[in-house]
Design a protein around this motif. Sequence first.
Motif, PDB file in Angstrom:
ATOM      1  N   ASP A   3      46.826  14.233  80.299  1.00 16.98           N
ATOM      2  CA  ASP A   3      47.448  15.554  80.325  1.00 16.98           C
ATOM      3  C   ASP A   3      46.440  16.555  79.822  1.00 16.98           C
ATOM      4  O   ASP A   3      46.076  16.527  78.658  1.00 16.98           O
ATOM      5  CB  ASP A   3      48.687  15.568  79.427  1.00 16.98           C
ATOM      6  N   ARG A   5      45.639  20.551  79.368  1.00  9.25           N
ATOM      7  CA  ARG A   5      46.240  21.877  79.426  1.00  9.25           C
ATOM      8  C   ARG A   5      45.196  22.919  79.097  1.00  9.25           C
ATOM      9  O   ARG A   5      44.279  22.681  78.338  1.00  9.25           O
ATOM     10  CB  ARG A   5      47.323  22.002  78.358  1.00  9.25           C
ATOM     11  N   LEU A   6      45.391  24.126  79.627  1.00 11.16           N
ATOM     12  CA  LEU A   6      44.508  25.228  79.256  1.00 11.16           C
ATOM     13  C   LEU A   6      45.005  25.829  77.952  1.00 11.16           C
ATOM     14  O   LEU A   6      46.191  25.801  77.661  1.00 11.16           O
ATOM     15  CB  LEU A   6      44.527  26.294  80.349  1.00 11.16           C
TER      16      LEU A   6
ATOM     17  N   ILE B  35      45.133  16.926  75.918  1.00 11.98           N
ATOM     18  CA  ILE B  35      43.829  17.597  75.861  1.00 11.98           C
ATOM     19  C   ILE B  35      44.055  19.088  76.087  1.00 11.98           C
ATOM     20  O   ILE B  35      44.809  19.477  76.975  1.00 11.98           O
ATOM     21  CB  ILE B  35      42.893  17.040  76.955  1.00 11.98           C
ATOM     22  N   ILE B  36      43.399  19.909  75.276  1.00 13.56           N
ATOM     23  CA  ILE B  36      43.492  21.362  75.452  1.00 13.56           C
ATOM     24  C   ILE B  36      42.090  21.871  75.755  1.00 13.56           C
ATOM     25  O   ILE B  36      41.134  21.559  75.046  1.00 13.56           O
ATOM     26  CB  ILE B  36      44.036  22.016  74.173  1.00 13.56           C
ATOM     27  N   LEU B  37      41.965  22.644  76.832  1.00 11.66           N
ATOM     28  CA  LEU B  37      40.651  23.001  77.354  1.00 11.66           C
ATOM     29  C   LEU B  37      40.546  24.502  77.549  1.00 11.66           C
ATOM     30  O   LEU B  37      41.521  25.152  77.910  1.00 11.66           O
ATOM     31  CB  LEU B  37      40.470  22.297  78.704  1.00 11.66           C
ATOM     32  N   GLU B  38      39.388  25.048  77.292  1.00  8.42           N
ATOM     33  CA  GLU B  38      39.158  26.457  77.606  1.00  8.42           C
ATOM     34  C   GLU B  38      37.687  26.660  77.910  1.00  8.42           C
ATOM     35  O   GLU B  38      36.832  26.082  77.236  1.00  8.42           O
ATOM     36  CB  GLU B  38      39.540  27.332  76.417  1.00  8.42           C
ATOM     37  N   ARG B  52      39.737  20.208  73.015  1.00 10.57           N
ATOM     38  CA  ARG B  52      40.360  19.553  71.868  1.00 10.57           C
ATOM     39  C   ARG B  52      41.145  18.345  72.361  1.00 10.57           C
ATOM     40  O   ARG B  52      42.002  18.462  73.227  1.00 10.57           O
ATOM     41  CB  ARG B  52      41.308  20.527  71.163  1.00 10.57           C
ATOM     42  N   LYS B 274      42.460  21.529  86.896  1.00 13.53           N
ATOM     43  CA  LYS B 274      42.719  22.483  85.824  1.00 13.53           C
ATOM     44  C   LYS B 274      41.637  23.556  85.783  1.00 13.53           C
ATOM     45  O   LYS B 274      41.900  24.712  85.479  1.00 13.53           O
ATOM     46  CB  LYS B 274      42.744  21.766  84.469  1.00 13.53           C
ATOM     47  N   GLU B 277      42.353  26.030  88.330  1.00 17.47           N
ATOM     48  CA  GLU B 277      43.478  26.860  87.910  1.00 17.47           C
ATOM     49  C   GLU B 277      43.012  27.936  86.944  1.00 17.47           C
ATOM     50  O   GLU B 277      43.488  29.065  86.978  1.00 17.47           O
ATOM     51  CB  GLU B 277      44.475  25.954  87.193  1.00 17.47           C
ATOM     52  N   GLU B 278      42.079  27.552  86.056  1.00 21.69           N
ATOM     53  CA  GLU B 278      41.654  28.505  85.041  1.00 21.69           C
ATOM     54  C   GLU B 278      40.900  29.674  85.657  1.00 21.69           C
ATOM     55  O   GLU B 278      40.947  30.785  85.155  1.00 21.69           O
ATOM     56  CB  GLU B 278      40.763  27.830  84.000  1.00 21.69           C
ATOM     57  N   LEU B 281      43.002  32.641  86.448  1.00 25.80           N
ATOM     58  CA  LEU B 281      43.613  33.425  85.367  1.00 25.80           C
ATOM     59  C   LEU B 281      42.818  34.689  85.121  1.00 25.80           C
ATOM     60  O   LEU B 281      41.634  34.750  85.375  1.00 25.80           O
ATOM     61  CB  LEU B 281      43.610  32.624  84.073  1.00 25.80           C
ATOM     62  N   GLN B 285      43.659  36.642  79.286  1.00 24.72           N
ATOM     63  CA  GLN B 285      44.394  35.512  78.743  1.00 24.72           C
ATOM     64  C   GLN B 285      43.513  34.556  77.970  1.00 24.72           C
ATOM     65  O   GLN B 285      43.910  33.439  77.709  1.00 24.72           O
ATOM     66  CB  GLN B 285      45.080  34.759  79.886  1.00 24.72           C
ATOM     67  N   VAL B 287      41.966  32.773  74.852  1.00 18.58           N
ATOM     68  CA  VAL B 287      42.533  32.526  73.525  1.00 18.58           C
ATOM     69  C   VAL B 287      41.444  32.488  72.463  1.00 18.58           C
ATOM     70  O   VAL B 287      41.572  33.085  71.417  1.00 18.58           O
ATOM     71  CB  VAL B 287      43.305  31.196  73.541  1.00 18.58           C
ATOM     72  N   ARG B 291      43.553  30.534  67.550  1.00 19.07           N
ATOM     73  CA  ARG B 291      44.750  29.689  67.454  1.00 19.07           C
ATOM     74  C   ARG B 291      44.353  28.247  67.278  1.00 19.07           C
ATOM     75  O   ARG B 291      43.740  27.672  68.152  1.00 19.07           O
ATOM     76  CB  ARG B 291      45.620  29.844  68.696  1.00 19.07           C
TER      77      ARG B 291
END
Lengths: 292, 291
Positions: A3, A5-6, B35-38, B52, B274, B277-278, B281, B285, B287, B291
């Motif tokens: 999974d 996520r952005l 997983i959190i991605l930027e 992360r 993903k 998708e980014e 954006l 947006q 971050v 946070r």
Amino acid sequence: MVDIRLASEVPPFHIVADSTEPKHLVTPGSLITKETGFMRGHGTYMQDDCLYSSVAGVVERVNQLISVRPLKSRYHGEIGDVVIGRVTEVSQKRWKLDTNARLDSVLLLQSVNLPGGELRRRSAEDELAMRQYLKEGDLVSAEVQNIFNDGALSLHTRSMKYGKLSQGCLIKVSPSLIRRQKTHFHNLPCGASIIMGNNGFVWICPTLLDDGAGGFVQNLETVPHADRQAISRLRNCVTALAHCKMMIYDTSIMHAYDASVNAGLEIKDLLLPDKIKEIALMVRKQFEMEKE
Amino acid sequence: MAEILLSEAEKAFIHHGVQDDLRCDGRTRLDYRPIILETGLVSNASGSARLRLANSDILVGVKVELASPLPDKPQEGRLEFFVDCSANATPEFEGRGGEDLANEICRFLQRSYASGDTINLSELSVLTGQQCWVLYVDILILECGGNLYDAVSLAVKSALYATQIPSIKVATMDGDQPELELSDDPYDTKRLNTQNIPCVVTLMKIGNHYLVDPTPEEECCSSSGIVVAVSGNKKITAVRKIGSGSLHPDSLVSMLKQTGSEVGAVVNTILMKKLLEEETLEVSQKVGFMR
């Protein structure tokens, strides 16, 4: 399976205070008061006749004493607290345990029960047999008996409910999130037992049977699948509550567990950031409903 | 990679859980933690990404520079990796403690990108034999929560996807030296084809089964594992064995075949989706680190 996520998709969680009265929150270096005549407590320092805070926390005032209680700190022990510790060292006539405090806590040989419940003076053979009972890495539940001069805690396991812990899962949270209750050992209705140590270590295990072994006999059989599911779900619920800075005690854990079951969430779904927020909001709603 | 103490009973609990396909946090053996991605966090790098994975926090920055190509590869640019284990990540990285791990990860990344299937280095060539683009990939490990190889490789892939290389025009002069003209428009850039860049999957062996994305407690219970770099088209580009235990050749082959390439392929597909998708954006947006 995976999974990703952005960061913009992860919702922020707004922590709402339980009580409505505004608390005096300070950060390191902020001025508390310019008035003289106050005694300095923990977490403060004096500079040019003004009182400043040295930690981030809540200002507490007792008559003339001003101190700042930090929001996130190491465990500060009190006599009578239930703690869970991990053995780091086996020394002469004592064990040293890591309890998330500033110093390792001490468990003296004379403070543990002998197998069979004998009452006698500990001999040299007992000292040599120490490692057979507790060795490095073992988990113990104990109670704080005394505090040494340097601040280290002296623990004891002189009761049938304390002792070496067997199979289960350990979670580490901040000590300030554990509420002080009458009893910290709970047999939850979902099929697991939980021990909430005041030092922030929470232990979840299959339901403890009331046998008189006192922790000397370790049960290494396979835990049944249903129990394992209950333990995993509880573990994720506790982690979710800790992540959202909500107080952890038996009622809040059971509300979180019931909320996750009623919402039909799978156990691994509780690791997702939006589901964590959902569970925390449902627990908060449940508390508000109960108040009315 | 921290040393965690566990009691015998806790290790037995984890072993039985792996056999039962239900780990301590409810995942199956082949599940990753969220997983959190930027991307695009660092404004003065050509490309950056932050990833992360539970407690692990990785920040990657890519800078592009012009340099002369290697004498035996005049038509290719190159990638230079550098890993820095910050002392904030875990107490073991204090002082020079993190150097060994940093060098290991660096070398493994270089090996996994060395195969010709992964990235087309001739895209980075400007003037054959004289000038080429060198991509300096700097990886900063901010927090260590287990499974560093996977997190680092995903972050590097995301950063390379987001990297913008300025377009260069070669103006040939009468003299010997051709001149390189950099475009005035800062948005006149080209991007690399990162479809086949490898993702790394760490498989730890506990008992007779293997796990993906182990937590530090599970890593402590296991004595051996393999780290596999799988490219976008399901090809394995590098394999490394970690841990002090031994692996039977049959289990090694089955780990590589079944799990490594399948899990790697799924991770690759989801990551590319993903990242696409980014891109759609808006900039507002972002971050960042707040946070």
